[in-house]
Design a protein around this motif. Structure first.
Motif, PDB file in Angstrom:
ATOM      1  N   GLY A  17       0.776  -1.238   0.000  1.00 33.31           N
ATOM      2  CA  GLY A  17       0.000   0.000   0.000  1.00 33.31           C
ATOM      3  C   GLY A  17       0.804   1.284   0.000  1.00 33.31           C
ATOM      4  O   GLY A  17       0.316   2.331   0.432  1.00 33.31           O
ATOM      5  N   TRP A  18       2.030   1.224  -0.508  1.00 35.55           N
ATOM      6  CA  TRP A  18       2.839   2.441  -0.630  1.00 35.55           C
ATOM      7  C   TRP A  18       2.392   3.230  -1.869  1.00 35.55           C
ATOM      8  O   TRP A  18       2.031   2.629  -2.877  1.00 35.55           O
ATOM      9  CB  TRP A  18       4.318   2.083  -0.781  1.00 35.55           C
ATOM     10  N   PRO A  19       2.450   4.566  -1.831  1.00 34.73           N
ATOM     11  CA  PRO A  19       2.074   5.375  -2.999  1.00 34.73           C
ATOM     12  C   PRO A  19       3.201   5.487  -4.024  1.00 34.73           C
ATOM     13  O   PRO A  19       3.564   6.572  -4.465  1.00 34.73           O
ATOM     14  CB  PRO A  19       1.726   6.728  -2.382  1.00 34.73           C
ATOM     15  N   THR A  20       3.759   4.339  -4.398  1.00 33.15           N
ATOM     16  CA  THR A  20       4.843   4.315  -5.384  1.00 33.15           C
ATOM     17  C   THR A  20       4.252   4.182  -6.785  1.00 33.15           C
ATOM     18  O   THR A  20       3.116   3.742  -6.949  1.00 33.15           O
ATOM     19  CB  THR A  20       5.792   3.128  -5.133  1.00 33.15           C
ATOM     20  N   ILE A  21       5.025   4.553  -7.794  1.00 34.24           N
ATOM     21  CA  ILE A  21       4.556   4.476  -9.179  1.00 34.24           C
ATOM     22  C   ILE A  21       5.582   3.699 -10.002  1.00 34.24           C
ATOM     23  O   ILE A  21       6.694   4.176 -10.232  1.00 34.24           O
ATOM     24  CB  ILE A  21       4.349   5.891  -9.768  1.00 34.24           C
ATOM     25  N   ALA A  22       5.189   2.504 -10.412  1.00 29.78           N
ATOM     26  CA  ALA A  22       6.072   1.659 -11.225  1.00 29.78           C
ATOM     27  C   ALA A  22       5.851   1.985 -12.695  1.00 29.78           C
ATOM     28  O   ALA A  22       4.740   1.853 -13.193  1.00 29.78           O
ATOM     29  CB  ALA A  22       5.773   0.190 -10.957  1.00 29.78           C
ATOM     30  N   VAL A  23       6.882   2.411 -13.387  1.00 28.88           N
ATOM     31  CA  VAL A  23       6.752   2.806 -14.794  1.00 28.88           C
ATOM     32  C   VAL A  23       7.214   1.666 -15.705  1.00 28.88           C
ATOM     33  O   VAL A  23       8.393   1.332 -15.747  1.00 28.88           O
ATOM     34  CB  VAL A  23       7.556   4.092 -15.084  1.00 28.88           C
ATOM     35  N   ASP A  24       6.250   1.072 -16.405  1.00 28.96           N
ATOM     36  CA  ASP A  24       6.577   0.053 -17.406  1.00 28.96           C
ATOM     37  C   ASP A  24       6.417   0.663 -18.808  1.00 28.96           C
ATOM     38  O   ASP A  24       6.230   1.875 -18.947  1.00 28.96           O
ATOM     39  CB  ASP A  24       5.689  -1.186 -17.225  1.00 28.96           C
ATOM     40  N   ASP A  40      12.830   6.567 -15.627  1.00 31.67           N
ATOM     41  CA  ASP A  40      13.116   7.272 -14.375  1.00 31.67           C
ATOM     42  C   ASP A  40      12.568   8.701 -14.414  1.00 31.67           C
ATOM     43  O   ASP A  40      11.992   9.181 -13.431  1.00 31.67           O
ATOM     44  CB  ASP A  40      14.631   7.301 -14.099  1.00 31.67           C
ATOM     45  N   GLU A  41      12.745   9.369 -15.560  1.00 26.25           N
ATOM     46  CA  GLU A  41      12.213  10.735 -15.695  1.00 26.25           C
ATOM     47  C   GLU A  41      10.696  10.748 -15.584  1.00 26.25           C
ATOM     48  O   GLU A  41      10.117  11.621 -14.932  1.00 26.25           O
ATOM     49  CB  GLU A  41      12.639  11.337 -17.043  1.00 26.25           C
ATOM     50  N   VAL A  42      10.047   9.774 -16.225  1.00 31.35           N
ATOM     51  CA  VAL A  42       8.584   9.707 -16.168  1.00 31.35           C
ATOM     52  C   VAL A  42       8.122   9.427 -14.735  1.00 31.35           C
ATOM     53  O   VAL A  42       7.162  10.041 -14.253  1.00 31.35           O
ATOM     54  CB  VAL A  42       8.039   8.637 -17.147  1.00 31.35           C
ATOM     55  N   GLU A  43       8.814   8.516 -14.051  1.00 35.81           N
ATOM     56  CA  GLU A  43       8.445   8.225 -12.660  1.00 35.81           C
ATOM     57  C   GLU A  43       8.532   9.477 -11.794  1.00 35.81           C
ATOM     58  O   GLU A  43       7.601   9.794 -11.026  1.00 35.81           O
ATOM     59  CB  GLU A  43       9.344   7.125 -12.076  1.00 35.81           C
ATOM     60  N   GLN A  44       9.640  10.197 -11.904  1.00 35.57           N
ATOM     61  CA  GLN A  44       9.820  11.399 -11.079  1.00 35.57           C
ATOM     62  C   GLN A  44       8.783  12.467 -11.423  1.00 35.57           C
ATOM     63  O   GLN A  44       8.269  13.158 -10.540  1.00 35.57           O
ATOM     64  CB  GLN A  44      11.241  11.951 -11.254  1.00 35.57           C
ATOM     65  N   VAL A  89       3.593  15.402 -10.199  1.00 34.70           N
ATOM     66  CA  VAL A  89       2.360  16.039 -10.683  1.00 34.70           C
ATOM     67  C   VAL A  89       1.073  15.331 -10.242  1.00 34.70           C
ATOM     68  O   VAL A  89      -0.006  15.912 -10.348  1.00 34.70           O
ATOM     69  CB  VAL A  89       2.352  16.168 -12.224  1.00 34.70           C
ATOM     70  N   VAL A  90       1.179  14.083  -9.766  1.00 33.82           N
ATOM     71  CA  VAL A  90      -0.036  13.366  -9.348  1.00 33.82           C
ATOM     72  C   VAL A  90      -0.359  13.712  -7.899  1.00 33.82           C
ATOM     73  O   VAL A  90       0.459  13.481  -7.003  1.00 33.82           O
ATOM     74  CB  VAL A  90       0.148  11.832  -9.505  1.00 33.82           C
ATOM     75  N   PRO A  91      -1.546  14.262  -7.624  1.00 32.56           N
ATOM     76  CA  PRO A  91      -1.924  14.584  -6.248  1.00 32.56           C
ATOM     77  C   PRO A  91      -1.968  13.338  -5.358  1.00 32.56           C
ATOM     78  O   PRO A  91      -2.202  12.224  -5.855  1.00 32.56           O
ATOM     79  CB  PRO A  91      -3.323  15.193  -6.396  1.00 32.56           C
ATOM     80  N   ALA A  92      -1.752  13.532  -4.081  1.00 33.31           N
ATOM     81  CA  ALA A  92      -1.628  12.421  -3.124  1.00 33.31           C
ATOM     82  C   ALA A  92      -2.814  11.462  -3.165  1.00 33.31           C
ATOM     83  O   ALA A  92      -2.645  10.248  -3.055  1.00 33.31           O
ATOM     84  CB  ALA A  92      -1.446  12.977  -1.717  1.00 33.31           C
ATOM     85  N   GLU A  93      -4.018  11.993  -3.357  1.00 25.40           N
ATOM     86  CA  GLU A  93      -5.210  11.133  -3.301  1.00 25.40           C
ATOM     87  C   GLU A  93      -5.256  10.106  -4.434  1.00 25.40           C
ATOM     88  O   GLU A  93      -5.978   9.105  -4.344  1.00 25.40           O
ATOM     89  CB  GLU A  93      -6.489  11.978  -3.330  1.00 25.40           C
ATOM     90  N   PHE A  94      -4.485  10.330  -5.498  1.00 23.80           N
ATOM     91  CA  PHE A  94      -4.487   9.420  -6.646  1.00 23.80           C
ATOM     92  C   PHE A  94      -3.235   8.537  -6.713  1.00 23.80           C
ATOM     93  O   PHE A  94      -3.182   7.625  -7.540  1.00 23.80           O
ATOM     94  CB  PHE A  94      -4.580  10.221  -7.952  1.00 23.80           C
ATOM     95  N   LYS A  95      -2.241   8.813  -5.889  1.00 23.23           N
ATOM     96  CA  LYS A  95      -0.927   8.161  -6.061  1.00 23.23           C
ATOM     97  C   LYS A  95      -0.975   6.647  -5.898  1.00 23.23           C
ATOM     98  O   LYS A  95      -0.262   5.926  -6.587  1.00 23.23           O
ATOM     99  CB  LYS A  95       0.089   8.760  -5.081  1.00 23.23           C
ATOM    100  N   LEU A  96      -1.796   6.159  -4.983  1.00 19.03           N
ATOM    101  CA  LEU A  96      -1.824   4.714  -4.735  1.00 19.03           C
ATOM    102  C   LEU A  96      -2.280   3.938  -5.968  1.00 19.03           C
ATOM    103  O   LEU A  96      -1.792   2.844  -6.239  1.00 19.03           O
ATOM    104  CB  LEU A  96      -2.754   4.406  -3.549  1.00 19.03           C
ATOM    105  N   ASP A  97      -3.214   4.499  -6.727  1.00 20.14           N
ATOM    106  CA  ASP A  97      -3.847   3.760  -7.823  1.00 20.14           C
ATOM    107  C   ASP A  97      -3.383   4.156  -9.218  1.00 20.14           C
ATOM    108  O   ASP A  97      -3.697   3.460 -10.188  1.00 20.14           O
ATOM    109  CB  ASP A  97      -5.366   3.952  -7.758  1.00 20.14           C
ATOM    110  N   VAL A  98      -2.646   5.264  -9.335  1.00 20.18           N
ATOM    111  CA  VAL A  98      -2.398   5.813 -10.678  1.00 20.18           C
ATOM    112  C   VAL A  98      -1.636   4.858 -11.582  1.00 20.18           C
ATOM    113  O   VAL A  98      -1.915   4.771 -12.780  1.00 20.18           O
ATOM    114  CB  VAL A  98      -1.694   7.188 -10.599  1.00 20.18           C
ATOM    115  N   HIS A  99      -0.706   4.081 -11.039  1.00 18.00           N
ATOM    116  CA  HIS A  99       0.061   3.233 -11.964  1.00 18.00           C
ATOM    117  C   HIS A  99      -0.803   2.098 -12.520  1.00 18.00           C
ATOM    118  O   HIS A  99      -0.653   1.687 -13.669  1.00 18.00           O
ATOM    119  CB  HIS A  99       1.392   2.771 -11.337  1.00 18.00           C
TER     120      HIS A  99
END
Length: 210
Positions: free
Chosen positions: A131-138, A157-161, A166-176
């Motif tokens: 449940g971490w708000p990390t974003i895995a970029v494939d 790496d650039e896209v992940e950063q 730019v993604v607000p906290a409320e969306f970070k968990l699910d955005v990827h």
């Protein structure tokens, strides 16, 4: 792309799929780790077919380690790069047993130290298992982020950063998950399905396909 447009995109993706998750099948952090490790340059469908045979026989570090490299290969031979993946999986199980009491560590550095586990795999495990708000970029997220101009970057790496910024906290968990699924089924590589895309009017891709 401005902030308001990004938020509208995320809101629509959330409305369409309020509780997204990976299409890899798993029932524990370890099963997820194995599935993600096997999924490099392979489809989730092919991984699920293999793990449906493997997990009833062995779904813990000790059980998979006891199978040995050749035993693991028997179950995953339909997946690309199965030879190196089998070897990495056995090495990973040994490290989990020796250093982590047979548990998957909830720690980025420890995860990335496992054979065959890079930053993307660590991000998926931290996000989906813990449940971490990390974003895995494939490849899907890289393509969607650049094509739509949501979070352009020259490499993953650039896209992940950029996404983290730019993604607000409320969306970070699910955005990827949203972006992967969007890239897998709508914003596909060769000919995106712009005509049936729920964010077409917000997307800044110049060469839209009807």
């Amino acid at each position: 792309m401005n902030k308001q447009k990004r938020i509208q995109i995320l809101q629509r993706l959330r409305e369409n799929n309020p509780k997204p998750t990976t299409e890899l099948e798993f029932n524990s952090p370890f099963e997820l780790l194995v599935a993600v490790l096997l999924s490099a340059q392979a489809t989730d469908v092919s991984v699920n077919k293999a793990t449906r045979l493997l997990y009833p026989v062995a779904n813990t570090p000790q059980a998979i380690y006891d199978l040995g490299v050749d035993g693991v290969k028997h179950y995953i031979k339909t997946i690309g790069l199965f030879n190196s993946k089998a070897e990495n999986l056995i090495k990973t199980c040994r490290i989990l047993l020796d250093q982590h009491n047979g548990e998957v560590p909830e720690n980025r550095e420890a995860l990335e130290a496992l054979p065959g586990v890079g930053r993307k795999t660590a991000n998926v495990v931290l996000n989906t298992a813990f449940g971490w708000p990390t974003i895995a970029v494939d490849t899907h997220i890289f393509r969607v982020s650049n094509r739509t101009k949501f979070a352009p970057g020259k490499n993953v790496d650039e896209v992940e950063q950029k996404l983290l910024k730019v993604v607000p906290a409320e969306f970070k968990l699910d955005v990827h998950h949203w972006l992967i699924l969007h890239g897998r089924y709508t914003c596909i590589a060769r000919k995106p399905k712009c005509g049936s895309c729920l964010i077409e009017d917000l997307c800044e891709f110049k060469d839209k396909v009807e």
